[in-house]
Scaffold this active site. Sequence first.
Site, PDB file in Angstrom:
ATOM      1  N   MET A  19      23.446  -9.599 -20.977  1.00 22.36           N
ATOM      2  CA  MET A  19      23.753  -9.909 -22.388  1.00 22.36           C
ATOM      3  C   MET A  19      25.039 -10.723 -22.470  1.00 22.36           C
ATOM      4  SD  MET A  19      22.762  -6.509 -24.582  1.00 22.36           S
ATOM      5  CE  MET A  19      23.387  -5.293 -23.431  1.00 22.36           C
ATOM      6  N   GLN A  72      22.812 -13.463 -13.023  1.00 24.04           N
ATOM      7  CA  GLN A  72      21.744 -14.235 -13.666  1.00 24.04           C
ATOM      8  C   GLN A  72      22.190 -15.671 -13.928  1.00 24.04           C
ATOM      9  OE1 GLN A  72      20.541 -14.069 -17.914  1.00 24.04           O
ATOM     10  NE2 GLN A  72      18.595 -13.262 -17.183  1.00 24.04           N
ATOM     11  N   CYS A 102      15.713 -17.036 -22.325  1.00 23.58           N
ATOM     12  CA  CYS A 102      16.661 -17.236 -23.429  1.00 23.58           C
ATOM     13  C   CYS A 102      16.032 -18.133 -24.499  1.00 23.58           C
ATOM     14  CB  CYS A 102      17.940 -17.874 -22.918  1.00 23.58           C
ATOM     15  SG  CYS A 102      19.079 -18.217 -24.258  1.00 23.58           S
ATOM     16  N   LYS A 141      13.664 -12.922 -15.161  1.00 17.50           N
ATOM     17  CA  LYS A 141      13.555 -12.268 -16.472  1.00 17.50           C
ATOM     18  C   LYS A 141      12.954 -13.288 -17.435  1.00 17.50           C
ATOM     19  CE  LYS A 141      15.993  -9.866 -20.100  1.00 17.50           C
ATOM     20  NZ  LYS A 141      16.428 -10.821 -21.115  1.00 17.50           N
ATOM     21  N   ASN A 204      10.979  -4.572 -21.095  1.00 17.35           N
ATOM     22  CA  ASN A 204      12.194  -4.791 -21.889  1.00 17.35           C
ATOM     23  C   ASN A 204      11.836  -5.085 -23.347  1.00 17.35           C
ATOM     24  OD1 ASN A 204      14.234  -7.541 -22.595  1.00 17.35           O
ATOM     25  ND2 ASN A 204      15.087  -5.501 -22.392  1.00 17.35           N
ATOM     26  N   GLY A 205      12.700  -4.631 -24.219  1.00 17.73           N
ATOM     27  CA  GLY A 205      12.545  -4.885 -25.652  1.00 17.73           C
ATOM     28  C   GLY A 205      12.338  -3.608 -26.424  1.00 17.73           C
ATOM     29  N   GLY A 228      18.958  -3.242 -23.363  1.00 19.72           N
ATOM     30  CA  GLY A 228      19.985  -4.150 -23.877  1.00 19.72           C
ATOM     31  C   GLY A 228      20.765  -3.529 -25.014  1.00 19.72           C
ATOM     32  N   ARG A 229      20.314  -3.809 -26.245  1.00 18.07           N
ATOM     33  CA  ARG A 229      21.121  -3.483 -27.425  1.00 18.07           C
ATOM     34  C   ARG A 229      21.474  -2.017 -27.562  1.00 18.07           C
ATOM     35  NH1 ARG A 229      17.160  -6.722 -31.238  1.00 18.07           N
ATOM     36  NH2 ARG A 229      15.780  -5.923 -29.604  1.00 18.07           N
TER      37      ARG A 229
HETATM   38  C1  LIG Z   1      24.140 -10.096 -27.541  1.00 21.57           C
HETATM   39  C2  LIG Z   1      22.954 -10.415 -26.647  1.00 21.57           C
HETATM   40  C3  LIG Z   1      23.106 -11.305 -25.595  1.00 21.57           C
HETATM   41  C4  LIG Z   1      22.030 -11.585 -24.745  1.00 21.57           C
HETATM   42  N1  LIG Z   1      22.227 -12.408 -23.668  1.00 21.57           N
HETATM   43  C5  LIG Z   1      21.238 -12.539 -22.741  1.00 21.57           C
HETATM   44  C6  LIG Z   1      21.470 -13.220 -21.503  1.00 21.57           C
HETATM   45  O1  LIG Z   1      22.584 -13.693 -21.226  1.00 21.57           O
HETATM   46  N2  LIG Z   1      20.418 -13.309 -20.636  1.00 21.57           N
HETATM   47  C7  LIG Z   1      19.186 -12.771 -20.896  1.00 21.57           C
HETATM   48  O2  LIG Z   1      18.274 -12.878 -20.068  1.00 21.57           O
HETATM   49  N3  LIG Z   1      18.947 -12.140 -22.058  1.00 21.57           N
HETATM   50  C8  LIG Z   1      19.951 -11.987 -22.959  1.00 21.57           C
HETATM   51  N4  LIG Z   1      19.709 -11.242 -24.083  1.00 21.57           N
HETATM   52  C9  LIG Z   1      18.405 -10.579 -24.263  1.00 21.57           C
HETATM   53  C10 LIG Z   1      18.451  -9.155 -23.683  1.00 21.57           C
HETATM   54  O3  LIG Z   1      18.665  -9.178 -22.290  1.00 21.57           O
HETATM   55  C11 LIG Z   1      17.127  -8.408 -23.979  1.00 21.57           C
HETATM   56  O4  LIG Z   1      16.069  -9.132 -23.403  1.00 21.57           O
HETATM   57  C12 LIG Z   1      16.856  -8.258 -25.461  1.00 21.57           C
HETATM   58  O5  LIG Z   1      18.023  -7.873 -26.163  1.00 21.57           O
HETATM   59  C13 LIG Z   1      15.739  -7.226 -25.722  1.00 21.57           C
HETATM   60  O6  LIG Z   1      16.082  -5.972 -25.192  1.00 21.57           O
HETATM   61  P1  LIG Z   1      16.672  -4.766 -26.121  1.00 21.57           P
HETATM   62  O7  LIG Z   1      15.701  -4.559 -27.234  1.00 21.57           O
HETATM   63  O8  LIG Z   1      16.816  -3.610 -25.193  1.00 21.57           O
HETATM   64  O9  LIG Z   1      18.010  -5.257 -26.657  1.00 21.57           O
HETATM   65  C14 LIG Z   1      20.770 -10.997 -24.964  1.00 21.57           C
HETATM   66  C15 LIG Z   1      20.612 -10.106 -26.049  1.00 21.57           C
HETATM   67  C16 LIG Z   1      21.686  -9.820 -26.875  1.00 21.57           C
HETATM   68  C17 LIG Z   1      21.493  -8.830 -28.011  1.00 21.57           C
END
Ligand SMILES: Cc1cc2nc3c(=O)[nH]c(=O)nc-3n(C[C@H](O)[C@H](O)[C@H](O)COP(=O)(O)O)c2cc1C
Length: 330
Positions: A19, A72, A102, A141, A204-205, A228-229
């Site tokens: 993230m 990553q 992304c 990813k 994920n998600g 993630g979140r």
């Molecule tokens: C603040 C933020 C930054 C993120 N940055 C990246 C990143 O640098 N690389 C990536 O693959 N996904 C990034 N994501 C996506 C997360 O890795 C993840 O796929 C997405 O938030 C869904 O998972 P969750 O519902 O558990 O949050 C980011 C998500 C958030 C909220």
Amino acid sequence: MPKIGDIQLPDFPLLLAPMEDVSDPPFRALCKEQGADVVYTEFISSEGLIRDAAKSVMKLDIYEKERPVGIQIFGANLDSMLQSVEIVEQSNPDIIDINFGCPVKKVVCKGAGAGILKDIDKMVSLTEAMVKHTKLPVTVKTRLGWDESSIRIVEVAERLQDVGCQAISIHGRTRVQMYKGEANWHPIAEVKNNPRMHIPVFGNGDVDSPESAMRMRDEFGLDGAMIGRASIGYPWFFKEVKHYFKTGTHLAPPTMEERVDAARRHLQMAIDWKGEKLGVFETRRHYTNYFKGIPNFKELRMKMVTSDDAADVFAAFDEALETFGHHQFA
Ligand SMILES: Cc1cc2nc3c(=O)[nH]c(=O)nc-3n(C[C@H](O)[C@H](O)[C@H](O)COP(=O)(O)O)c2cc1C
């Protein structure tokens, strides 16, 4: 039990998602302490790395205590990606992860991140070239597809596996969905159910509770969950999920003392790592969650998120403990 290359993982590992501006070394260390089995850095631009852009290079820092850790990277240009693999290797990570998910415009319009979902052949050939260029395990990813009508994740995952990708983490949304709607785990389960798949398939998600993590394991049969979140400002999430798996009961939420201790250590590690100014500034986003649910906390939170001086933020933590130390978190 799943393995990434030679890295043996426990049954149904929990992975800290990459993230941007969140998954830095201090936060990864806290998540690791609380049970994250694998942690990933935020995405790092291959173009930035090969230009030696200081901000990108700093993101390569890793602490020994957070291993196994994946770095990553993202990009669309083969030469830049291969050169950045060599730069990344110097930091000695355990895994190199490629970001093919992304959704933001400035990344996608260059054909990187989820942009590559419009050109699966390129996605596969780039992965193959990177696998051949390093001895480290390469993971991917990605998302389900570009849009609803172009979901071919079962075929895509198989092709990535066939060129040497060692694990795949799939966010159950398309690029077009961005973060809207609910994540759909059914196509991820189809990937896992493909009899030809033998590498770990991580879901994920929207894993936002111990129950949802359990559904991902038991109903969808995935090999692990990437989170993630739910972990932002709440590194205890990993421990809570593991406790629930083991006992079927919910762990009591962290006490005020534990929260203040984590916030303090988070800030101190951030200052040690990137200096006072950046450390104070970039740790702010976590405080709302660290202290979520405390009534009448606004004034103290404002102090924490507006002070430029570390001493003032530490003093606000002390005051939080003194004033709200008795608070019972639900
Ligand atoms: C603040 C933020 C930054 C993120 N940055 C990246 C990143 O640098 N690389 C990536 O693959 N996904 C990034 N994501 C996506 C997360 O890795 C993840 O796929 C997405 O938030 C869904 O998972 P969750 O519902 O558990 O949050 C980011 C998500 C958030 C909220």
